[in-house]
Write an enzyme that holds these catalytic residues in place. Structure first.
Site, PDB file in Angstrom:
ATOM      1  N   ALA A 112      -5.560  -0.892  12.952  1.00 40.43           N
ATOM      2  CA  ALA A 112      -4.303  -0.204  13.270  1.00 40.43           C
ATOM      3  C   ALA A 112      -4.122   1.083  12.462  1.00 40.43           C
ATOM      4  CB  ALA A 112      -3.139  -1.145  13.016  1.00 40.43           C
ATOM      5  N   GLU A 132      -4.390  18.408  17.245  1.00 38.34           N
ATOM      6  CA  GLU A 132      -3.204  17.551  17.144  1.00 38.34           C
ATOM      7  C   GLU A 132      -2.604  17.792  15.763  1.00 38.34           C
ATOM      8  OE1 GLU A 132      -3.875  13.289  16.673  1.00 38.34           O
ATOM      9  OE2 GLU A 132      -2.032  12.859  17.766  1.00 38.34           O
ATOM     10  N   CYS A 138       2.168   9.242  18.332  1.00 37.94           N
ATOM     11  CA  CYS A 138       1.147   9.699  19.281  1.00 37.94           C
ATOM     12  C   CYS A 138       1.801  10.179  20.556  1.00 37.94           C
ATOM     13  CB  CYS A 138       0.171   8.575  19.583  1.00 37.94           C
ATOM     14  SG  CYS A 138       0.950   7.242  20.486  1.00 37.94           S
TER      15      CYS A 138
HETATM   16  P1  NAD Z   1      -6.915   6.932  11.438  1.00 30.19           P
HETATM   17  O1  NAD Z   1      -7.922   7.038  12.526  1.00 30.19           O
HETATM   18  O2  NAD Z   1      -7.095   7.740  10.220  1.00 30.19           O
HETATM   19  O3  NAD Z   1      -6.807   5.407  10.963  1.00 30.19           O
HETATM   20  C1  NAD Z   1      -6.718   4.340  11.898  1.00 30.19           C
HETATM   21  C2  NAD Z   1      -7.498   3.145  11.382  1.00 30.19           C
HETATM   22  O4  NAD Z   1      -8.887   3.481  11.345  1.00 30.19           O
HETATM   23  C3  NAD Z   1      -7.113   2.737   9.972  1.00 30.19           C
HETATM   24  O5  NAD Z   1      -7.032   1.325   9.931  1.00 30.19           O
HETATM   25  C4  NAD Z   1      -8.225   3.283   9.100  1.00 30.19           C
HETATM   26  O6  NAD Z   1      -8.517   2.451   8.009  1.00 30.19           O
HETATM   27  C5  NAD Z   1      -9.418   3.365  10.026  1.00 30.19           C
HETATM   28  N1  NAD Z   1     -10.233   4.577   9.797  1.00 30.19           N
HETATM   29  C6  NAD Z   1      -9.805   5.800   9.411  1.00 30.19           C
HETATM   30  N2  NAD Z   1     -10.821   6.680   9.374  1.00 30.19           N
HETATM   31  C7  NAD Z   1     -11.922   6.008   9.730  1.00 30.19           C
HETATM   32  C8  NAD Z   1     -13.285   6.374   9.895  1.00 30.19           C
HETATM   33  N3  NAD Z   1     -13.694   7.611   9.676  1.00 30.19           N
HETATM   34  N4  NAD Z   1     -14.150   5.424  10.278  1.00 30.19           N
HETATM   35  C9  NAD Z   1     -13.727   4.176  10.524  1.00 30.19           C
HETATM   36  N5  NAD Z   1     -12.442   3.784  10.380  1.00 30.19           N
HETATM   37  C10 NAD Z   1     -11.543   4.669  10.003  1.00 30.19           C
HETATM   38  O7  NAD Z   1      -5.491   7.222  12.127  1.00 30.19           O
HETATM   39  P2  NAD Z   1      -4.092   7.357  11.390  1.00 30.19           P
HETATM   40  O8  NAD Z   1      -4.064   8.641  10.635  1.00 30.19           O
HETATM   41  O9  NAD Z   1      -3.742   6.115  10.698  1.00 30.19           O
HETATM   42  O10 NAD Z   1      -3.127   7.476  12.672  1.00 30.19           O
HETATM   43  C11 NAD Z   1      -2.811   8.684  13.298  1.00 30.19           C
HETATM   44  C12 NAD Z   1      -3.587   8.897  14.569  1.00 30.19           C
HETATM   45  O11 NAD Z   1      -3.410   7.783  15.435  1.00 30.19           O
HETATM   46  C13 NAD Z   1      -3.138  10.099  15.374  1.00 30.19           C
HETATM   47  O12 NAD Z   1      -4.263  10.770  15.880  1.00 30.19           O
HETATM   48  C14 NAD Z   1      -2.329   9.494  16.506  1.00 30.19           C
HETATM   49  O13 NAD Z   1      -2.254  10.278  17.685  1.00 30.19           O
HETATM   50  C15 NAD Z   1      -3.086   8.244  16.742  1.00 30.19           C
HETATM   51  N6  NAD Z   1      -2.275   7.247  17.407  1.00 30.19           N
HETATM   52  C16 NAD Z   1      -2.518   7.004  18.719  1.00 30.19           C
HETATM   53  C17 NAD Z   1      -1.743   6.096  19.397  1.00 30.19           C
HETATM   54  C18 NAD Z   1      -1.983   5.828  20.840  1.00 30.19           C
HETATM   55  O14 NAD Z   1      -1.511   4.796  21.323  1.00 30.19           O
HETATM   56  N7  NAD Z   1      -2.697   6.687  21.553  1.00 30.19           N
HETATM   57  C19 NAD Z   1      -0.694   5.427  18.739  1.00 30.19           C
HETATM   58  C20 NAD Z   1      -0.495   5.701  17.385  1.00 30.19           C
HETATM   59  C21 NAD Z   1      -1.291   6.614  16.726  1.00 30.19           C
END
Ligand code: NAD
Length: 519
Positions: free
Chosen positions: A170, A404, A304
């Site tokens: 998440a 974004e 998002c």
């Molecule tokens: P993120 O991708 O940094 O993190 C999400 C999850 O992935 C976390 O649990 C994190 O530990 C893991 N993670 C992070 N970087 C990683 C990597 N390089 N390799 C593997 N795992 C990794 O996202 P965030 O900053 O927590 O959330 C914001 C983003 O989420 C925005 O781009 C937003 O648009 C998107 N988002 C999309 C939706 C949707 O339904 N489309 C909903 C909410 C958020």
């Protein structure tokens, strides 16, 4: 005054009840029905984004701990899958009640760790609660299909069956809603679940796990690990995990989709966005400007489905000064402060990134009509605040349009016609959400019909579908083929078994082997 404290009413074995004490509390793992302290030597600080104080530490679970979580999920699966669907439904019915009763406590944890306002945090929980409520209709949602008498004495029917162990990864921006898109849907179908919350905001998920346990979910049906890359790789690679639900950035989502798929798993990945609000000159001005400002700057733009890009068509461009005035009136403050409209960004790095993207607009020839970069919030000088920012004269080739931003920044483009606006939206790689503001039904219909975006609002700025539908972002905002929640969610977490069954009367017994392919 800081009003944020986890109330003593709620027993919090997963997190200390005094986050401002000098010893930094730790977040526990949830393994086989127990909240356990990690033995890890790698820990990540959790900050209050309004102050940047360290309020807790979350472990990067060790390999042995992650293995124990999977063993627990796997061991719990057969009995849980065999539990009657009515009993699983009962657990979820109790769960929705407990979430309602604890909604404010969960919201406080969200505001503390994530920064959004308390009212917005309650909305975060509420939208997740709606998914839990919908999951309670599993008794209809999981029905298979039947076809009697496909030939003499032969009937055909299918069951929807759980997959086994499923996992969820998440993001930080909806600490309650997004985990609630995942494990309740998976578990009500009879799967067991391994959850990895965002390492920045684990608290809400931990409280949600406690409430699920209190609702009667057996030990091992939900396990929670914490961490970053190692935990994610573990989930992508582990042969006992059958499906992964991911929500977050494109960088992580595309990686997880590819790595998980390569290991034979189903993966659904909801990712980034650039959502356009197209404003027609015939729109209801008052409504449209208020909706635009709310959807661009609410949650400090960290949604998002934030409406981060306005496309003003024709005469609607004259509304720009009024848009700026309304945005100026928003109150930026710590999320627990009364009257706050938007809180801080999640980290100092996020703030720096957003400010750099605003800078890029200036360098590339756009105009900053409202600049939130230098905002100071009294009493919270160390917080990651950016005030509402409006950039106009933006062109599709500019960095602030292409990226974004994920902050309280509205970029504004102008076109002469609706067709040009549609072209801009369809040329953008993301397809998460969009909205059109108009009083003309034919214009609205044309837009909804021609725009290549998965979730369209007509005079609705943030068209997140209710859980009887599914979250249907498309193009670069999604990887996979089955969406989150609703009927699609049930499909994602189940597989079909089809049974062809023949019961003949005794006198119809075959007299010789049937060697030809049955037709
Ligand atoms: P993120 O991708 O940094 O993190 C999400 C999850 O992935 C976390 O649990 C994190 O530990 C893991 N993670 C992070 N970087 C990683 C990597 N390089 N390799 C593997 N795992 C990794 O996202 P965030 O900053 O927590 O959330 C914001 C983003 O989420 C925005 O781009 C937003 O648009 C998107 N988002 C999309 C939706 C949707 O339904 N489309 C909903 C909410 C958020």
């Amino acid at each position: 005054a800081r009003i944020l404290q986890v109330s003593s009413k709620v027993k919090s074995p997963w997190y200390s009840a005094s986050p401002f004490s000098s010893s930094v509390p730790t977040v526990k793992l949830f393994i086989d029905g127990k909240f356990v302290e990690s033995k890890s030597d790698k820990w990540i600080d959790i900050h209050n984004p309004a102050t940047n104080e360290v309020i807790g530490r979350v472990p990067q679970a060790t390999k042995a701990e992650m293995d124990a979580a999977i063993v627990s999920c796997k061991r719990a699966f057969p009995a849980w899958a065999d539990t009657s669907i009515l009993s699983r439904q009962q657990v979820l019915l109790r769960y929705q009640q407990l979430i309602k009763e604890n909604l404010k406590e969960i919201a406080k944890l969200i505001t503390l760790e994530q920064g959004k306002t308390l009212a917005d945090a309650e909305g975060d929980v509420f939208r997740g609660l709606q998914v839990v409520e919908h999951a309670c209709s599993v008794t209809s949602l999981m029905m298979g299909e039947t076809m009697p008498s496909i030939t003499k004495d032969m009937d055909l029917y299918s069951y929807r069956l759980p997959l086994g162990v499923c996992a969820g990864i998440a993001p930080f921006n909806f600490p309650a809603m997004i985990p609630l898109w995942m494990f309740p849907m998976a578990m009500v179908c009879g799967n067991t679940f391994l959850m990895k919350p965002s390492e920045r905001v684990p608290g809400a998920t931990m409280l949600l796990a406690k409430l699920l346990q209190d609702s009667g979910a057996p030990d091992g049906t939900l396990n929670i690990i914490h961490g970053q890359h190692e935990a994610v790789n573990f989930i992508c690679d582990h042969p006992d995990i059958k499906a992964i639900s991911f929500v977050g950035s494109n960088q992580a989502g595309e990686y997880i989709f590819e790595r998980g798929s390569r290991h034979g798993k189903r993966v659904q990945a909801n990712m980034g966005a650039k959502n356009h609000g197209v404003v027609m000159p015939d729109a209801n001005k008052e409504n449209t400007l208020n909706q635009l400002v709310g959807a661009a700057f609410g949650a400090a733009g960290q949604r998002c489905m934030a409406l981060s890009t306005a496309v003003l068509v024709g005469e609607a461009k004259k509304w720009l000064p009024e848009l700026v005035e309304r945005a100026k009136n928003l109150r930026v403050n710590a999320g627990d402060q009364p009257g706050a409209d938007l809180g801080p960004l999640i980290t100092p790095q996020a703030k720096e990134r957003v400010c750099n993207l605003i800078d890029s607009g200036t360098k590339e020839g756009a105009s900053i009509l409202l600049d939130g970069r230098k905002i100071k919030v009294k009493g919270y000088e160390n917080g990651n605040f950016v005030g509402p920012t409006i950039i106009s004269n933006v062109k599709p080739n500019m960095t602030c349009y292409k990226e974004e931003i994920f902050g309280p920044v509205l970029v504004v483009l102008e076109t002469e016609t609706l067709d040009e606006a549609i072209q801009i939206v369809n040329n953008n790689p993301y397809g998460n959400g969009t909205a059109i503001f108009t009083t003309n039904g034919a214009t609205a219909r044309k837009y909804a019909h021609l725009v290549d975006v998965g979730q369209v609002g007509v005079n609705v700025p943030i068209p997140v579908p209710l859980p009887m539908f599914s979250f249907t972002g498309s193009r670069s905002s999604f990887r996979g083929d089955t969406n989150f929640y609703g009927k699609q969610g049930i499909q994602f977490y189940t597989q079909l078994k089809t049974i062809t069954s023949q019961w003949k009367e005794e006198d119809a017994t075959l007299s010789s082997p049937a060697v030809v392919m049955p037709t």
